[in-house]
Design a protein around this motif. Sequence first.
Motif: not given
Length: 154
Positions: A4-29
């Motif tokens: 929507a931003y890309r079309l409305q404001f001619n802004w070169d925005a992209i949307s990356g959809m990550p899979m399940n992530l792991c790494g530092l600062n994960d939530n171990f609750h």
Amino acid sequence: MCQAYRLQFNWDAISGMPMNLCGLNDNFHPENSHVLPALMRRFQEAKVKGAAEVVVWGKGSPLREFLHVDDLADAVIFLMGNYTGLGHVNVGSGKEVTIKDLTELVKEVVGFEGALVWDTSKPDGTPRLGWAPKVSLKDGIVDTYSWYLDNVKL
């Protein structure tokens, strides 16, 4: 949103959809973490307490894809320099693992030497619905191409 931003404001925005992530600062609750940090915590607690076993829900058959956060950061930088399309981009390893294999791997990494018990009376996690498509890839391409020939004029 990015589109929507890309079309409305001619802004070169992209949307990356990550899979399940792991790494530092994960939530171990203990109650609201995702599968990987939850397994790490459960095996670590069992190891420290000297528990004889860890019980895991289900049969372990669902498939999941995991990606380390450093690889996500690398992928985002790559996308910013190499992709300007309108659509979402899946960002993942392309390799799925069963929850069972994941659980056994986490057990090994943590160093828990007790038994692994699968409680099959409990749910297995989000399933793949047991649904399968009826249209093969080739038939889908044939159908789409036929529509293209009938509807798109060059």
